[in-house]
Design a protein around this motif. Structure first.
Motif, PDB file in Angstrom:
ATOM      1  N   GLY A 113     -37.996  -6.729   0.343  1.00  0.00           N
ATOM      2  CA  GLY A 113     -37.547  -5.782  -1.090  1.00  0.00           C
ATOM      3  C   GLY A 113     -36.288  -6.234  -1.432  1.00  0.00           C
ATOM      4  O   GLY A 113     -35.974  -5.710  -2.353  1.00  0.00           O
ATOM      5  N   ALA A 114     -35.565  -7.397  -0.833  1.00  0.00           N
ATOM      6  CA  ALA A 114     -34.422  -7.776  -0.915  1.00  0.00           C
ATOM      7  C   ALA A 114     -34.580  -8.653  -2.683  1.00  0.00           C
ATOM      8  O   ALA A 114     -33.159  -9.035  -3.619  1.00  0.00           O
ATOM      9  CB  ALA A 114     -33.978  -8.959  -0.414  1.00  0.00           C
ATOM     10  N   GLY A 115     -35.553  -9.190  -3.119  1.00  0.00           N
ATOM     11  CA  GLY A 115     -35.946  -9.891  -4.416  1.00  0.00           C
ATOM     12  C   GLY A 115     -35.042  -8.401  -5.771  1.00  0.00           C
ATOM     13  O   GLY A 115     -34.399  -8.783  -6.742  1.00  0.00           O
ATOM     14  N   SER A 116     -34.508  -7.150  -5.011  1.00  0.00           N
ATOM     15  CA  SER A 116     -34.254  -6.522  -6.338  1.00  0.00           C
ATOM     16  C   SER A 116     -33.207  -7.039  -6.136  1.00  0.00           C
ATOM     17  O   SER A 116     -32.104  -7.021  -6.896  1.00  0.00           O
ATOM     18  CB  SER A 116     -34.067  -4.844  -6.508  1.00  0.00           C
ATOM     19  OG  SER A 116     -33.340  -5.046  -4.152  1.00  0.00           O
ATOM     20  N   SER A 117     -31.716  -7.094  -5.599  1.00  0.00           N
ATOM     21  CA  SER A 117     -30.571  -7.654  -5.069  1.00  0.00           C
ATOM     22  C   SER A 117     -30.966  -9.459  -5.727  1.00  0.00           C
ATOM     23  O   SER A 117     -29.530  -9.302  -6.673  1.00  0.00           O
ATOM     24  CB  SER A 117     -30.039  -7.921  -3.295  1.00  0.00           C
ATOM     25  OG  SER A 117     -30.488  -6.869  -2.931  1.00  0.00           O
ATOM     26  N   ILE A 118     -31.156 -10.592  -5.739  1.00  0.00           N
ATOM     27  CA  ILE A 118     -31.276 -11.695  -6.513  1.00  0.00           C
ATOM     28  C   ILE A 118     -31.587 -11.512  -7.240  1.00  0.00           C
ATOM     29  O   ILE A 118     -30.892 -11.692  -8.836  1.00  0.00           O
ATOM     30  CB  ILE A 118     -32.941 -12.236  -5.880  1.00  0.00           C
ATOM     31  CG1 ILE A 118     -32.725 -12.072  -4.573  1.00  0.00           C
ATOM     32  CG2 ILE A 118     -33.182 -13.098  -6.877  1.00  0.00           C
ATOM     33  CD1 ILE A 118     -33.701 -13.149  -3.785  1.00  0.00           C
ATOM     34  N   GLN A 403     -26.778  -3.248 -11.070  1.00  0.00           N
ATOM     35  CA  GLN A 403     -27.980  -4.138 -11.102  1.00  0.00           C
ATOM     36  C   GLN A 403     -28.732  -4.187 -10.084  1.00  0.00           C
ATOM     37  O   GLN A 403     -30.290  -3.795 -10.588  1.00  0.00           O
ATOM     38  CB  GLN A 403     -27.805  -5.333 -11.769  1.00  0.00           C
ATOM     39  CG  GLN A 403     -27.038  -5.596 -13.671  1.00  0.00           C
ATOM     40  CD  GLN A 403     -28.814  -4.775 -13.937  1.00  0.00           C
ATOM     41  OE1 GLN A 403     -29.783  -5.275 -13.801  1.00  0.00           O
ATOM     42  NE2 GLN A 403     -28.474  -4.068 -14.878  1.00  0.00           N
ATOM     43  N   GLY A 404     -28.558  -3.917  -8.511  1.00  0.00           N
ATOM     44  CA  GLY A 404     -28.987  -3.986  -7.820  1.00  0.00           C
ATOM     45  C   GLY A 404     -29.762  -3.335  -7.855  1.00  0.00           C
ATOM     46  O   GLY A 404     -30.842  -3.438  -7.348  1.00  0.00           O
ATOM     47  N   PHE A 405     -29.350  -1.539  -7.405  1.00  0.00           N
ATOM     48  CA  PHE A 405     -30.300  -0.678  -7.699  1.00  0.00           C
ATOM     49  C   PHE A 405     -30.887  -0.445  -8.970  1.00  0.00           C
ATOM     50  O   PHE A 405     -32.439  -0.178  -8.124  1.00  0.00           O
ATOM     51  CB  PHE A 405     -29.568   0.464  -7.683  1.00  0.00           C
ATOM     52  CG  PHE A 405     -29.841   1.879  -7.492  1.00  0.00           C
ATOM     53  CD1 PHE A 405     -30.263   2.348  -6.357  1.00  0.00           C
ATOM     54  CD2 PHE A 405     -29.985   3.140  -8.071  1.00  0.00           C
ATOM     55  CE1 PHE A 405     -31.227   3.606  -5.703  1.00  0.00           C
ATOM     56  CE2 PHE A 405     -30.480   3.933  -8.427  1.00  0.00           C
ATOM     57  CZ  PHE A 405     -31.280   4.564  -7.483  1.00  0.00           C
ATOM     58  N   SER A 406     -30.837  -0.728  -9.335  1.00  0.00           N
ATOM     59  CA  SER A 406     -31.380  -0.615 -11.012  1.00  0.00           C
ATOM     60  C   SER A 406     -32.563  -1.353 -11.032  1.00  0.00           C
ATOM     61  O   SER A 406     -33.654  -1.783 -10.731  1.00  0.00           O
ATOM     62  CB  SER A 406     -30.878  -1.093 -12.422  1.00  0.00           C
ATOM     63  OG  SER A 406     -29.794   0.292 -12.894  1.00  0.00           O
TER      64      SER A 406
END
Length: 473
Positions: A113-118, A403-406
């Motif tokens: 799930g950390a891919g969104s933060s990346i 952008q992280g949430f999006s």
């Protein structure tokens, strides 16, 4: 070490993270079915095990995205999320029961799930014109992991020993192998990953603010030479200083809370965003459906065994990686929406070809095999075009501060597609007209949506800057 070197090393680390995710998929997928059979799991547990990873990544992606948007500390998030990958793969290695195996994939999916933060970090630390190329390189790293993963299986399948109370064999070894790789990655992230400052409007604003503060500090001693001037300066400028301080405080508060003026409906129900999220869903739905279909198809028509399928997947991996690097080059020459349109046309052509030549193969064996190769080639050719362009465009039409949430929402939509795609194809391997017909209908739908929204598939800031310069002049 300057910021340019830190930036390059950070991007290399991100590429390594995505490569490890591809390797994990490639070493676990070939053995998980037999592993479940040894643990006396019913057949439906295979679908549950494969979907569990996507489900937990789908649910945790937006949460990690919110965390990164608020804290701007992607490094800490990666280190934290990798703990779930380590724990999940160790649980897979232990594998005392089918339920522990299922839970292991759920836990490992949290780390994904950390891919969104990346992706949020990549958006904020790259310029719009270079973003598609960076995204293409990162996606190619995952494909490279999928390509080299089977090579690790060559020695993992030879494992047959005990590690304390645990048995290490060809079914449990992928778990401990990936556990060790994710542990090594922790040290790499600690050593060569930096939360580099953002690039673009937000970074320019921060730099301008720091410059103004430095100029104010330099002005004070110059005015101190004349006592009267100092008294006048203080009397006149005290209100201005209070106003400036309050405005800086307000700006700081706004920066610390990127969701202050954020509205889900305002952000995600805009025409261009809906088009790109739909493209994300359809692309991954069709891709996973084809992956589910292709093995039974090659067994039925061409009598491919394990070696034939492995060779086919390797060649497919090479094509996809080459496609991503071609798109990386092409994105520097043409706009993202052009790349998206080309990709959709290729995907539609591939689906029509498969409907005509693969549903009811005719002719000699050589002709049937040639038709199959062309169909797979076209399907894989269109994938990098659509995948890279829609991610790049999505990062440009959504707010940069969130952008992280999006990106978490986008990846959740993709996660839903990876769950539904195999379920759709799994029950229709003997009804290819229905399966491929639905896939073509979805592709035609998103192509029409793209044509109708073509003018809106651009970066809004470009238009705003142009209007601002015209009014200013």
């Amino acid at each position: 070490m300057d910021n340019h070197q830190k930036r390059n090393l950070t991007f290399l680390t991100i590429g390594l993270i995505f490569m490890l995710s591809g390797i994990e998929y490639a070493v676990i997928l070939p053995t998980i079915w037999r592993y479940l059979q040894i643990l006396e799991a019913p057949p439906y547990f295979l679908g549950l095990g494969l979907s569990a990873f996507s489900l937990s990544a789908l649910l945790t992606g937006p949460l990690f995205g919110i965390w990164s948007d608020r804290s701007k500390a992607t490094k800490s998030i990666i280190l934290f999320s990798n703990l779930f990958e380590i724990a999940g793969n160790f649980m897979y290695f232990i594998g005392y029961s089918k339920w522990l195996l299922l839970c292991s994939r759920l836990v490992a999916g949290v780390g994904a799930g950390a891919g969104s933060s990346i992706f949020g970090f990549l958006t904020q630390s790259t310029l719009p014109e270079e973003r598609a190329g960076i995204f293409a390189a990162v996606m190619a790293c995952r494909q490279a992991g999928l390509l080299v993963g089977p090579a690790f299986n060559l020695f993992l399948r030879l494992c047959d020993f005990k590690l304390g109370p645990f048995v290490v064999n060809k079914y449990t070894s992928p778990g401990i192998f990936m556990c060790l790789l994710w542990m090594l990655l922790q040290f790499v992230v600690l050593a060569v990953y930096w939360d580099i400052p953002p690039t673009g409007p937000e970074g320019e604003f921060i730099a301008l603010e720091l410059k103004q503060e430095e100029e104010k500090e330099e002005e004070v001693p110059l005015m101190g030479s004349d006592e009267e001037a100092v008294r006048t300066y203080r009397a006149v400028d005290s209100d201005q200083l209070e106003t400036s301080a309050s405005s800086v405080t307000q700006t700081t508060r706004e920066d610390s809370n990127p969701f202050k003026n954020f509205g889900v409906s305002r952000e995600f129900l805009r025409e261009e965003v809906v088009v790109l999220l739909t493209a994300q869903f359809i692309t991954l739905f069709n891709q996973t459906a084809l992956e589910t279909m292709v093995t039974p198809l090659t067994q039925r028509y061409f009598s491919f065994g394990e070696l034939g399928n492995s060779l086919m997947y390797s060649l497919c991996g090479v094509e996809v990686i080459a496609g991503f690097f071609f798109v990386r080059w092409l994105s520097s020459k043409v706009a993202d929406r052009v790349v998206l349109a080309v990709g959709l046309v290729i995907c539609c052509t591939a689906c029509i070809w498969c409907l005509i030549f693969l549903c009811k193969p005719r002719g000699a064996y050589e002709w049937q095999l040639s038709a199959f190769i062309v169909g797979v080639f076209l399907q894989l050719l269109g994938l990098p075009f659509v995948a890279v362009s829609q991610v790049s465009l999505f990062s440009k039409v959504t707010a940069e501060k969130t952008q992280g949430f999006s990106q978490g929402v986008r990846r959740s939509v993709g996660g839903l597609a990876t769950i539904l795609g195999p379920l759709w194809a799994g029950g229709l391997t003997n009804h290819l007209y229905i399966m491929l017909g639905m896939m073509l209908a979805l592709l035609v739908m998103i192509t029409v949506m793209t044509v109708l929204s073509y003018e809106r598939l651009v970066e809004p800031r470009v238009v705003q800057c142009a209007q601002g310069s015209d009014s200013g002049g």
